[in-house]
Design a protein around this motif. Sequence first.
Motif, PDB file in Angstrom:
ATOM      1  N   GLN A  88      38.128  45.166  41.263  1.00  0.00           N
ATOM      2  CA  GLN A  88      37.359  46.311  40.340  1.00  0.00           C
ATOM      3  C   GLN A  88      37.848  47.813  40.878  1.00  0.00           C
ATOM      4  O   GLN A  88      38.256  48.394  39.987  1.00  0.00           O
ATOM      5  CB  GLN A  88      35.807  46.223  40.700  1.00  0.00           C
ATOM      6  CG  GLN A  88      35.075  44.957  40.161  1.00  0.00           C
ATOM      7  CD  GLN A  88      35.041  44.957  38.615  1.00  0.00           C
ATOM      8  OE1 GLN A  88      35.187  46.091  37.955  1.00  0.00           O
ATOM      9  NE2 GLN A  88      35.298  43.789  38.260  1.00  0.00           N
ATOM     10  N   ALA A  89      38.128  48.040  42.043  1.00  0.00           N
ATOM     11  CA  ALA A  89      38.803  49.189  42.539  1.00  0.00           C
ATOM     12  C   ALA A  89      40.338  49.641  41.875  1.00  0.00           C
ATOM     13  O   ALA A  89      40.433  50.583  41.302  1.00  0.00           O
ATOM     14  CB  ALA A  89      38.964  49.257  43.887  1.00  0.00           C
ATOM     15  N   LEU A  90      40.910  48.309  41.687  1.00  0.00           N
ATOM     16  CA  LEU A  90      42.235  48.601  40.993  1.00  0.00           C
ATOM     17  C   LEU A  90      41.907  48.826  39.656  1.00  0.00           C
ATOM     18  O   LEU A  90      42.940  49.683  38.779  1.00  0.00           O
ATOM     19  CB  LEU A  90      43.023  47.240  41.451  1.00  0.00           C
ATOM     20  CG  LEU A  90      43.555  47.309  43.024  1.00  0.00           C
ATOM     21  CD1 LEU A  90      44.142  45.924  43.309  1.00  0.00           C
ATOM     22  CD2 LEU A  90      44.620  48.182  43.211  1.00  0.00           C
ATOM     23  N   SER A  91      41.261  47.926  39.187  1.00  0.00           N
ATOM     24  CA  SER A  91      40.890  48.291  37.701  1.00  0.00           C
ATOM     25  C   SER A  91      40.542  49.413  37.127  1.00  0.00           C
ATOM     26  O   SER A  91      40.869  50.042  36.037  1.00  0.00           O
ATOM     27  CB  SER A  91      40.246  47.006  37.144  1.00  0.00           C
ATOM     28  OG  SER A  91      40.643  45.713  37.444  1.00  0.00           O
ATOM     29  N   LEU A  92      39.671  50.157  37.817  1.00  0.00           N
ATOM     30  CA  LEU A  92      38.956  51.393  37.598  1.00  0.00           C
ATOM     31  C   LEU A  92      39.740  52.465  38.206  1.00  0.00           C
ATOM     32  O   LEU A  92      39.487  53.787  37.786  1.00  0.00           O
ATOM     33  CB  LEU A  92      37.698  51.322  38.137  1.00  0.00           C
ATOM     34  CG  LEU A  92      36.707  50.216  37.783  1.00  0.00           C
ATOM     35  CD1 LEU A  92      35.392  50.352  38.500  1.00  0.00           C
ATOM     36  CD2 LEU A  92      36.240  50.372  36.110  1.00  0.00           C
ATOM     37  N   VAL A 104      46.696  30.664  46.553  1.00  0.00           N
ATOM     38  CA  VAL A 104      45.942  31.539  45.641  1.00  0.00           C
ATOM     39  C   VAL A 104      46.201  30.612  44.212  1.00  0.00           C
ATOM     40  O   VAL A 104      47.290  30.167  43.869  1.00  0.00           O
ATOM     41  CB  VAL A 104      46.500  32.718  45.516  1.00  0.00           C
ATOM     42  CG1 VAL A 104      47.865  33.033  44.798  1.00  0.00           C
ATOM     43  CG2 VAL A 104      45.453  33.590  44.653  1.00  0.00           C
ATOM     44  N   SER A 105      45.087  30.666  43.399  1.00  0.00           N
ATOM     45  CA  SER A 105      45.066  30.094  42.082  1.00  0.00           C
ATOM     46  C   SER A 105      45.783  31.150  41.019  1.00  0.00           C
ATOM     47  O   SER A 105      45.560  32.422  41.531  1.00  0.00           O
ATOM     48  CB  SER A 105      43.765  29.935  41.492  1.00  0.00           C
ATOM     49  OG  SER A 105      43.702  29.529  40.427  1.00  0.00           O
ATOM     50  N   LEU A 106      46.735  30.453  40.276  1.00  0.00           N
ATOM     51  CA  LEU A 106      47.526  31.284  39.496  1.00  0.00           C
ATOM     52  C   LEU A 106      46.486  32.081  38.665  1.00  0.00           C
ATOM     53  O   LEU A 106      46.833  32.952  37.753  1.00  0.00           O
ATOM     54  CB  LEU A 106      48.292  30.342  38.727  1.00  0.00           C
ATOM     55  CG  LEU A 106      49.513  29.850  39.524  1.00  0.00           C
ATOM     56  CD1 LEU A 106      50.555  28.833  38.613  1.00  0.00           C
ATOM     57  CD2 LEU A 106      50.440  30.987  40.271  1.00  0.00           C
ATOM     58  N   ASP A 107      45.165  31.751  38.207  1.00  0.00           N
ATOM     59  CA  ASP A 107      44.483  32.388  37.326  1.00  0.00           C
ATOM     60  C   ASP A 107      43.408  33.445  38.113  1.00  0.00           C
ATOM     61  O   ASP A 107      42.621  33.937  37.697  1.00  0.00           O
ATOM     62  CB  ASP A 107      43.463  31.496  36.511  1.00  0.00           C
ATOM     63  CG  ASP A 107      42.420  30.597  37.341  1.00  0.00           C
ATOM     64  OD1 ASP A 107      42.502  30.660  38.610  1.00  0.00           O
ATOM     65  OD2 ASP A 107      41.832  29.836  36.728  1.00  0.00           O
ATOM     66  N   HIS A 108      43.607  33.806  39.412  1.00  0.00           N
ATOM     67  CA  HIS A 108      43.126  34.737  40.273  1.00  0.00           C
ATOM     68  C   HIS A 108      43.140  36.120  39.357  1.00  0.00           C
ATOM     69  O   HIS A 108      44.472  36.519  39.131  1.00  0.00           O
ATOM     70  CB  HIS A 108      43.451  34.847  41.489  1.00  0.00           C
ATOM     71  CG  HIS A 108      42.875  35.647  42.692  1.00  0.00           C
ATOM     72  ND1 HIS A 108      42.532  36.744  42.573  1.00  0.00           N
ATOM     73  CD2 HIS A 108      42.102  35.142  43.645  1.00  0.00           C
ATOM     74  CE1 HIS A 108      41.646  37.260  43.527  1.00  0.00           C
ATOM     75  NE2 HIS A 108      41.619  36.312  44.401  1.00  0.00           N
ATOM     76  N   PRO A 109      41.914  36.839  39.451  1.00  0.00           N
ATOM     77  CA  PRO A 109      42.158  38.174  38.568  1.00  0.00           C
ATOM     78  C   PRO A 109      43.243  38.991  39.201  1.00  0.00           C
ATOM     79  O   PRO A 109      44.065  39.798  38.419  1.00  0.00           O
ATOM     80  CB  PRO A 109      40.603  38.622  38.911  1.00  0.00           C
ATOM     81  CG  PRO A 109      39.902  37.449  38.918  1.00  0.00           C
ATOM     82  CD  PRO A 109      40.655  36.468  39.590  1.00  0.00           C
ATOM     83  N   LEU A 110      43.459  39.013  40.587  1.00  0.00           N
ATOM     84  CA  LEU A 110      44.473  40.075  41.062  1.00  0.00           C
ATOM     85  C   LEU A 110      45.728  39.968  40.569  1.00  0.00           C
ATOM     86  O   LEU A 110      46.590  40.709  40.532  1.00  0.00           O
ATOM     87  CB  LEU A 110      44.169  39.978  42.561  1.00  0.00           C
ATOM     88  CG  LEU A 110      42.959  40.475  43.429  1.00  0.00           C
ATOM     89  CD1 LEU A 110      43.124  40.100  44.758  1.00  0.00           C
ATOM     90  CD2 LEU A 110      43.046  42.157  43.010  1.00  0.00           C
ATOM     91  N   LEU A 111      46.013  38.576  40.153  1.00  0.00           N
ATOM     92  CA  LEU A 111      47.289  38.268  39.594  1.00  0.00           C
ATOM     93  C   LEU A 111      47.765  38.896  38.340  1.00  0.00           C
ATOM     94  O   LEU A 111      48.860  38.806  38.007  1.00  0.00           O
ATOM     95  CB  LEU A 111      47.706  36.784  40.039  1.00  0.00           C
ATOM     96  CG  LEU A 111      48.161  36.289  41.243  1.00  0.00           C
ATOM     97  CD1 LEU A 111      47.279  36.509  42.443  1.00  0.00           C
ATOM     98  CD2 LEU A 111      48.484  34.732  41.093  1.00  0.00           C
TER      99      LEU A 111
END
Length: 321
Positions: free
Chosen positions: A249-253, A269-276
């Motif tokens: 959220q901090a990065l997105s905002l 880490v899962s390839l669908d992790h939001p940070l990726l």
Amino acid sequence: MMPKIYITRKIPVPIIKHLEKSCDVSVWEHEDTPVPRDVLEEKMGEIDGLFCLLTETIDEEILSKATKLKVISNMAVGYNNIDIEAASKKGIMVTNTPGVLTETTADLTFALLMTTARRITEASAFLRAGQWQTWSPMQLTGQDIYQSTIGIIGLGRIGEALARRAKGFNMNILYHSRNRKLQAEEELGLHFASLEDLLRKSDFVCIMTPYTTDTHNMIRKEHFQLMKDSAILINTARGGIVNENDLYQALSLGQIWAAGLDVFEQEPVSLDHPLLTLPNVVTLPHIGSASIVTRMKMAEVASDNLLRVLNGEIPRHVVNV
């Protein structure tokens, strides 16, 4: 009869051969996959020594299967994968491999800091995708490192080694730790700060603290709100120290500028992790100590720890004493 040991992943052949001189050695041969839990449970009832990695969860249930286990030799500095209390109750010595990976991990941390600040992976992808058509004044501009402020959270061996590298870039170095390190302050020109002040003032926030129950989600929403919108978070310690949803959220905002991560709460880490999905996040597969020389040294120290316990000696690096 030689003591039986089990190695949970293929390690350098010279180390295995050295262990085979005095032990009955079995190895999980599948290099790219962790040993299944049921296999490990079965082995625990047979062995005198366990040579394991962070990928193995050695909990109370697993340890209940151990009938003659004397030592768990963890090929890592951290040992949050092992239930230390349960091992101690059964009289099982737990060892680790501190020291040998200090400089290598500090190298990787500073490399990740530079890569993230100067958008290196993003720029490489930009070029390879054929998007480099002309020079532009603000194209792929990043953040300066020289003479900026770095905040180091956790000033252990690796934190101090990172500070030495930062000093070479003439950085203003802040640190936050449970205890002040007066000698390091004098030698390296460090400045002790509260966590809140460090977050407010730092251009780079580097997580270097061990992962414990006290540091779980130590950095979360309210902490990102304190940071500069141009700040970069670097984590080469453990994923669970940072709340990953709050970081996303901090990065997105735009509350912070970017992040460089070598660790995640769940690994791999899962390839669908939001940070990726974010272009301002540089991600690595937990390679902090991954140099040939260092990994060999880690295996040597882990094998030495294991053999010393089996020979009735005190190992150099004991966790539960």
